[in-house]
Design an enzyme around this catalytic site. Sequence first.
Site, PDB file in Angstrom:
ATOM      1  N   LYS A  96       0.859  -1.194   0.000  1.00 31.94           N
ATOM      2  CA  LYS A  96       0.000   0.000   0.000  1.00 31.94           C
ATOM      3  C   LYS A  96       0.887   1.233   0.000  1.00 31.94           C
ATOM      4  CE  LYS A  96      -4.447   0.951   0.153  1.00 31.94           C
ATOM      5  NZ  LYS A  96      -5.521   0.140  -0.445  1.00 31.94           N
ATOM      6  N   GLY A 208     -20.735   6.952   1.984  1.00 36.73           N
ATOM      7  CA  GLY A 208     -19.682   7.201   0.994  1.00 36.73           C
ATOM      8  C   GLY A 208     -20.235   6.946  -0.393  1.00 36.73           C
ATOM      9  N   GLY A 210     -18.436   7.604  -3.374  1.00 39.26           N
ATOM     10  CA  GLY A 210     -17.331   7.786  -4.315  1.00 39.26           C
ATOM     11  C   GLY A 210     -17.343   6.641  -5.313  1.00 39.26           C
ATOM     12  N   ASN A 211     -16.176   6.240  -5.758  1.00 42.20           N
ATOM     13  CA  ASN A 211     -16.107   5.168  -6.756  1.00 42.20           C
ATOM     14  C   ASN A 211     -16.855   3.924  -6.265  1.00 42.20           C
ATOM     15  OD1 ASN A 211     -14.585   2.488  -7.398  1.00 42.20           O
ATOM     16  ND2 ASN A 211     -14.239   3.783  -9.164  1.00 42.20           N
ATOM     17  N   GLY A 213     -18.851   3.254  -3.410  1.00 44.46           N
ATOM     18  CA  GLY A 213     -20.228   3.382  -2.929  1.00 44.46           C
ATOM     19  C   GLY A 213     -21.216   3.666  -4.049  1.00 44.46           C
TER      20      GLY A 213
HETATM   21  P1  NAD Z   1     -13.430   7.821  -3.242  1.00 41.12           P
HETATM   22  O1  NAD Z   1     -12.422   8.855  -2.881  1.00 41.12           O
HETATM   23  O2  NAD Z   1     -13.840   7.665  -4.664  1.00 41.12           O
HETATM   24  O3  NAD Z   1     -14.787   8.005  -2.395  1.00 41.12           O
HETATM   25  C1  NAD Z   1     -14.814   8.173  -1.013  1.00 41.12           C
HETATM   26  C2  NAD Z   1     -16.223   8.660  -0.635  1.00 41.12           C
HETATM   27  O4  NAD Z   1     -16.309   8.754   0.777  1.00 41.12           O
HETATM   28  C3  NAD Z   1     -16.564  10.040  -1.164  1.00 41.12           C
HETATM   29  O5  NAD Z   1     -17.940  10.063  -1.513  1.00 41.12           O
HETATM   30  C4  NAD Z   1     -16.329  10.952   0.039  1.00 41.12           C
HETATM   31  O6  NAD Z   1     -17.092  12.143  -0.016  1.00 41.12           O
HETATM   32  C5  NAD Z   1     -16.811  10.041   1.137  1.00 41.12           C
HETATM   33  N1  NAD Z   1     -16.291  10.394   2.465  1.00 41.12           N
HETATM   34  C6  NAD Z   1     -15.061  10.824   2.808  1.00 41.12           C
HETATM   35  N2  NAD Z   1     -15.005  11.015   4.134  1.00 41.12           N
HETATM   36  C7  NAD Z   1     -16.228  10.697   4.623  1.00 41.12           C
HETATM   37  C8  NAD Z   1     -16.809  10.678   5.911  1.00 41.12           C
HETATM   38  N3  NAD Z   1     -16.105  11.050   6.969  1.00 41.12           N
HETATM   39  N4  NAD Z   1     -18.086  10.271   6.018  1.00 41.12           N
HETATM   40  C9  NAD Z   1     -18.782   9.895   4.948  1.00 41.12           C
HETATM   41  N5  NAD Z   1     -18.308   9.887   3.709  1.00 41.12           N
HETATM   42  C10 NAD Z   1     -17.040  10.289   3.557  1.00 41.12           C
HETATM   43  O7  NAD Z   1     -12.820   6.461  -2.659  1.00 41.12           O
HETATM   44  P2  NAD Z   1     -13.203   4.979  -3.086  1.00 41.12           P
HETATM   45  O8  NAD Z   1     -12.225   4.520  -4.113  1.00 41.12           O
HETATM   46  O9  NAD Z   1     -14.655   4.875  -3.330  1.00 41.12           O
HETATM   47  O10 NAD Z   1     -12.812   4.197  -1.748  1.00 41.12           O
HETATM   48  C11 NAD Z   1     -13.685   4.105  -0.621  1.00 41.12           C
HETATM   49  C12 NAD Z   1     -13.204   3.006   0.291  1.00 41.12           C
HETATM   50  O11 NAD Z   1     -13.147   1.786  -0.432  1.00 41.12           O
HETATM   51  C13 NAD Z   1     -11.810   3.198   0.875  1.00 41.12           C
HETATM   52  O12 NAD Z   1     -11.767   2.629   2.160  1.00 41.12           O
HETATM   53  C14 NAD Z   1     -10.929   2.389  -0.058  1.00 41.12           C
HETATM   54  O13 NAD Z   1      -9.713   1.969   0.565  1.00 41.12           O
HETATM   55  C15 NAD Z   1     -11.843   1.223  -0.330  1.00 41.12           C
HETATM   56  N6  NAD Z   1     -11.535   0.466  -1.544  1.00 41.12           N
HETATM   57  C16 NAD Z   1     -11.520   1.061  -2.758  1.00 41.12           C
HETATM   58  C17 NAD Z   1     -11.276   0.292  -3.887  1.00 41.12           C
HETATM   59  C18 NAD Z   1     -11.324   0.885  -5.280  1.00 41.12           C
HETATM   60  O14 NAD Z   1     -11.196   0.122  -6.241  1.00 41.12           O
HETATM   61  N7  NAD Z   1     -11.529   2.175  -5.441  1.00 41.12           N
HETATM   62  C19 NAD Z   1     -11.010  -1.073  -3.766  1.00 41.12           C
HETATM   63  C20 NAD Z   1     -11.041  -1.647  -2.497  1.00 41.12           C
HETATM   64  C21 NAD Z   1     -11.314  -0.872  -1.402  1.00 41.12           C
END
Ligand code: NAD
Length: 407
Positions: A96, A208, A210-211, A213
């Site tokens: 990581k 959440g 983002g990507n 959620g």
């Molecule tokens: P992202 O940056 O695209 O989205 C994160 C989301 O969380 C955003 O909507 C942001 O506004 C929201 N957020 C941030 N702080 C917050 C809070 N305190 N309360 C509520 N919402 C909040 O990130 P992502 O890629 O969607 O990743 C989200 C999680 O999933 C992380 O823990 C990441 O490690 C995990 N993850 C991501 C992937 C991937 O392929 N992108 C794969 C495995 C795990």
Amino acid sequence: MRPSLEKAVATLKLDRKVLKVLETPQNILEFDLPVKLDSSKTRSFKGYRVQHNNARGPFKGGIRFHPQVTLEEVKELASLMTLKCALLGLPFGGGKGGVIVDPSGLSAAELERLSRGYIRKLADNIGPRVDVPAPDVGTNAWIMGWMVDEYSKIIGRFEPAVITAKPLELGGLDGREVATGWGGFAVLEKVAGKLGLKPKETSIAVQGFGNVGSYFSRFAFRAGFKIVAVSDSKGGIFGKDGLDIEAVFAHKAGGKKIPEFEGRGIEKISNADLLVQKVDILVPAALENQITKKNAGKVKARVVLELANDPVDEEGQKILTKSNVLVIPDILANAGGVVGSYLEWSQNLSGYLWEREDALRRIRVMVERAFDQVWWTRGEGEFDTRTAAYVVAVGRVVEAMKARGWI
Ligand code: NAD
């Protein structure tokens, strides 16, 4: 997470020395990243890459750009990647990376200089057979594109297999963007099947958007599940009859915040309220440590589906287990992303191009197989589901270390 790791080591009757090996990263890289700002001033950022274990193959794991990044967090996330890749049967270890930065405070040109600088610091320590980064919170396909370009310049040839979740034009996998949400949705369907939950009667809250959620919510919504609450960092919305997720997705894609979404019967709620709504399934998909001893006792969901990494801390897990809440652990629930990354890496190395539909089908098959193995290992509730997942994953990492003569 230490208690599950300890339980897994004890269940597999492994020597305590193995626990120490599994807890200790093989390499920790820590560096300062000086970046020239648009103002011509130079600002230095702290960067990390933790290479946890490569017994099963090259280190694999995302790079996070976030102001709250710490070395401890990067270490924890790197060890989760080792277990996740093993659980999914992928030929990767775990790693990581992170930079302490708020990317929204930088211009695009500054972000590009930071991303390229990160790769210059790491170029000797990454590579398709060494360590293969990907995006995480605060990074995306664009940033991966700059990173691949920088690495390729340094080694003197285009090398797309060094990084995954790239833009399609640089060898990215069609479907990688939705892969984590898609894998989470496959797990949701499996859980619903096991518990006899019908989509229309199953309410879900997603923290959440983002990507991960947002795509998860879209797949679940299209399959008829009732998503009653979603949120982003600015707050959330609740609609007891279910939200129109396509409309919320379009609203968010238009650059607006979730709490600005309006509609009949829709109330604004805080992120803290979202986590304790009376729903069947709670999906933390934002950051870690959201369910802790402070709020775990108030969680009313039957199932917590961990799409974020580490959203439930140790104390939170104990309380949820006591209240019979089924927690589907991150290393299973969000593994669709790393399976997509694996397909992309193999596509770049072999030259065989995956069609989107075939890739999504393959991701589903691999995630469902891992789910079945975890469910079987869990037995009649002998372990919680996290421990069952760790038993499968630790067993595989340890077998690889033994086969290589490391232990
Ligand atoms: P992202 O940056 O695209 O989205 C994160 C989301 O969380 C955003 O909507 C942001 O506004 C929201 N957020 C941030 N702080 C917050 C809070 N305190 N309360 C509520 N919402 C909040 O990130 P992502 O890629 O969607 O990743 C989200 C999680 O999933 C992380 O823990 C990441 O490690 C995990 N993850 C991501 C992937 C991937 O392929 N992108 C794969 C495995 C795990």
